[in-house]
Design an enzyme around this catalytic site. Structure first.
Site: not given
Lengths: 530, 530
Positions: A224, A313, A281, A221
């Site tokens: 997350s 996302k 991200d 991860a």
């Protein structure tokens, strides 16, 4: 005006340097991915070179060579005047025995720094530029600051599709590239963002049972509550060296391992060390990261899952299509056969969120247990079916039924056990996963229907509860979209191992449970394949 | 499935926390601007909180509070199980006595992190966003990574003119703002990039002798071989506290101090800590940095020098005009009267490059010494003249002659001595500056005329020779644009104090001397004011 003397004849002889060698020692300080070198403030070279704390320096001893950040020490116990200390990981990476003589000098700027600055100034870079930058990154020549500058300068929208291809190609070239000597090597990947979405651990045993070669390596991860590697680690060892991994794949047609040990796209791991603390991200990085890892792992055929939803996302079908096109372009330049599947990302998949809770769900699906979450089962079968259809002997549209037969017959479970045992089974009893010793129920504030679940909020609660670091912490979901609830009904249970973790998670829930309760008419219906 | 117990009743009582307090100590390691906290790996809280090396944590003791990066220690001598260590500067900043009890927890993300991400994603930010970000930066809540992300995301062209104004305004608000209780407070600044260009040390005594109030604070070199503060420091103490500085200005109408101690635009200093290792030169940051420092220092009238040349920061007149417009817009929003002067930046100004060599040139001009570099003298008079014309009693066009009279009469030298003595004179004899003990002549490879001098290359040679850290190192220029040379004639002399520095500088010269020798017809003529 006094004129200075000309340089002494001894300058080029290296005499000056030899007197400045220092004795290497390990300093018992763990600075993780950051190499730190410790010099005593009274050490001669410190004064001569005009170093300064936080300078970037290069330490050299025989063949050994490492770039590190300088910390200056005022306590001769830690390092003496004639010593040079390295932090624990740096010492290990340097690979030179304690007591060896080492010298230290100003680190040169990485060769690719000019290209980095052209990118910062908005220029388009070419293939050679990306190869130079990625090489410097993967060999540890970029400082954290330079690395961050690169990641922000190549963030969303700053790179055109050819640049993303160059970056991907350079990342593949930065590490090892596995060869499986088979015509078809399949893999699957989800772009992430959906808690609980642990389909890989179902798809891999199903397609391997069908006979496809699926050597799956996953990441841990980043932002997350659990990655596939974290979840698989509840059941089995995932840290496999390349020989072991190859042997397992040869025998079982599949594995479920952590990708970090295989030296696949190592630049990606370095970049993640900055993306993680920054919670960055970026589309660019996502495409380059995913495709470089897959290609380096030897994949020829890839199923890519792009979930859409208000808290996924990707928020809309047009956005998903744009992303699909970019992925398809780069994959095709890299000769990877890519199939994009756009899926329903309006809520978490499965019930458990956190490594152990997700492992429990996966095992229930494989065991055809009545408590298995049906959404996870259905999605995994769909993806496995699409992957099975890569098989030229399978007719288009037949994949789902083949996958279902493999699952229902117990062949997928059998394959999973074979993989677990081959990798090294963890001592667990899947009928009695020991979840975190503390728990808290989050309940509905009113009667109604669940009309929204915020993926990000649920993920955040699970992370605060301790996932993924605390494997048995997380969130267990009790109600899904469209479920009716009465005031006081449990929406989800938080599990934690440590009091402070539970308090953090509960405080987060007080800001908002992540659930929207409304009327039947307000439930949004999915317009997606599944 | 085992159900976990509900949280213990003691959770909210704080009992857990108190047992986790640690005894504060200073660890004798200098990590400069980066706060580092050291925890023993066996310490209870380390295990409970799930910290990890390089985590960002917050240390709290009474009113004391500091954010730091975690290093994990495996040697109880450095920190024991019941201790918490801080690096030297962090300990000082924390301001709590050794032995006090302190607790540590995960640092929360800075409040402005959402705004930072909106900027990374290309959004336009508002006034409140910039104030929030700059506040977090100036109070040390941004990590190096977050700071870098902000600087790259607000780099050249990413901000519109109102955003630059908001940023500047926020930077002024982040620190102290000086009040001089006079109608007019004058200052001058050059955007930099031209080696040797030490006009401030001439302009300030001239205009102060005329009677203008000119409390000049300057920075140290970031990427150049010398800043005004570095050069002035050869002659006098420049680290003045606010009271001392104010007293000097009251008595002498001027000072030449380092700006770093006055808490003026402190966010700027934090940003420079990243810009420096990155060699980042962003227009946005330049405008916000220069104007915020000047406004915080209480300036009402500013002369801004923008040099143009092929190796200057600004390459063309249109670029200079664009930059002038941006400066003028932000200055006018901030109620600062700004006069931009575009100057000839085709080559270094003066002869010496490096703190001591530049101090020598400045003193020669003030002393009306025949060896004084005429270009430096002329430029300083021009700038001083323009500044004197801010005086409502001076007619436009008369400033230059007034400035020249002040210089030639010795009143400027007298004022300079007064300032030097007030700040604290350094023991030096300006007839015998002791330059670096090693030197090397760089000579012309052919007969011809000097038709180009590369500012960047000359600056780089001077830096490698040791400037500005080694004050008596640098480059002394022997030939300027338009000068005729014969093969073997000296173009410039490199001075260094340490053998390795001289070798680095000589190696750089072997790549290119920075001089272009050609024919008379190839000399570019300046189209600028002077």
């Amino acid at each position: 005006m006094q004129e200075s003397p000309v340089p002494r004849a001894s300058l080029a002889s290296g005499e000056d340097r030899q007197n400045l060698d220092l004795k290497l020692k390990q300093v018992a300080i763990d600075t993780h991915l950051e190499n730190v070198v410790y010099l005593n403030r009274d050490c001669l070279i410190y004064r001569i070179e005009g170093f300064q704390a936080l300078s970037k320096v290069e330490v050299v001893s025989g063949e050994g060579r490492i770039t590190a950040t300088l910390n200056v020490v005022d306590d001769p116990y830690i390092v003496g005047r004639d010593e040079i200390g390295l932090s624990e990981d740096a010492f290990r990476r340097f690979g030179v025995a304690a007591g060896a003589m080492a010298c230290v000098r100003h680190a040169e700027k990485p060769a690719s720094i000019g290209a980095l600055f052209r990118k910062i100034n908005g220029e388009r870079l070419g293939r050679d530029d990306y190869h130079a930058i990625v090489k410097d990154i993967s060999t540890g020549h970029y400082s954290k600051i330079e690395l961050t500058a690169f990641l922000i300068a190549t963030n969303n929208g700053e790179l055109d599709r050819d640049e993303i291809y160059y970056l991907t190609d350079a990342m593949v070239a930065s590490g090892r590239r596995l060869q499986w000597s088979e015509h078809m090597v399949v893999d699957k990947h989800c772009i992430g963002g959906i808690p609980g979405n642990r389909t890989s651990m179902l798809v891999v045993p199903i397609v391997a049972a069908h006979g496809l070669l699926c050597p799956k390596t996953s990441s841990r991860a980043i932002t997350s509550p659990a990655g596939t590697a974290d979840t698989m680690e509840v059941l089995a060892n995932v840290n496999l060296d390349q020989e072991k991994l190859a042997a397992i794949v040869r025998e079982h047609r599949a594995c479920l391992a952590w990708g970090g040990t295989a030296d696949l796209s190592p630049a990606d791991d370095v970049m993640i060390s900055v993306e993680r603390p920054l919670s960055l991200d970026s589309t660019t990085q996502m495409i380059a990261s995913i495709l470089s890892k897959k290609i380096a792992a030897g994949s020829t055929h890839l199923i890519l899952d792009i979930p859409i939803g208000p808290s996924a996302k990707v928020k809309s079908v047009p956005d998903a299509q744009r992303l699909r096109k970019l992925f398809e372009y780069v994959a095709s330049r890299m000769s990877l056969k890519l199939e994009v599947v756009i899926t329903d990302g309006r809520q978490p998949i499965g019930n458990g969120i956190g490594p152990m809770l997700e492992a429990r769900d996966v095992m229930r699906v494989l065991e055809n247990d009545a408590r298995a979450p049906q959404d996870l089962r259905h999605k995994a079968l769909h993806l496995a079916g699409r992957m099975i259809e890569f098989d030229p002997d399978v007719r288009g549209g037949d994949g789902y039924a083949i996958a279902r037969d493999i699952l229902e017959s117990g062949r997928a479970l059998e394959k999973m056990h074979a993989i677990i045992n081959a990798q090294g089974a963890k001592p667990f009893d899947h009928n009695n996963f020991t979840l975190g010793r503390l728990s808290h129920e989050v309940v509905a504030a009113r009667d109604g229907m669940v009309i929204g679940i915020d993926n990000l909020q649920i993920a955040q609660v699970a992370r605060l509860a301790g996932a993924p670091k605390v494997a048995n912490a997380g969130v267990d979901i009790r109600r899904k979209l469209g479920d009716r609830v009465k005031q006081g009904d449990s929406l989800y249970t938080i599990y934690a191992e440590y009091p402070s973790d539970l308090i953090f998670a509960m405080q987060q829930c007080e800001k908002g449970s992540g659930y929207l309760i409304g009327d039947e008419t307000q439930v949004s219906h999915s317009y997606l394949e599944f």
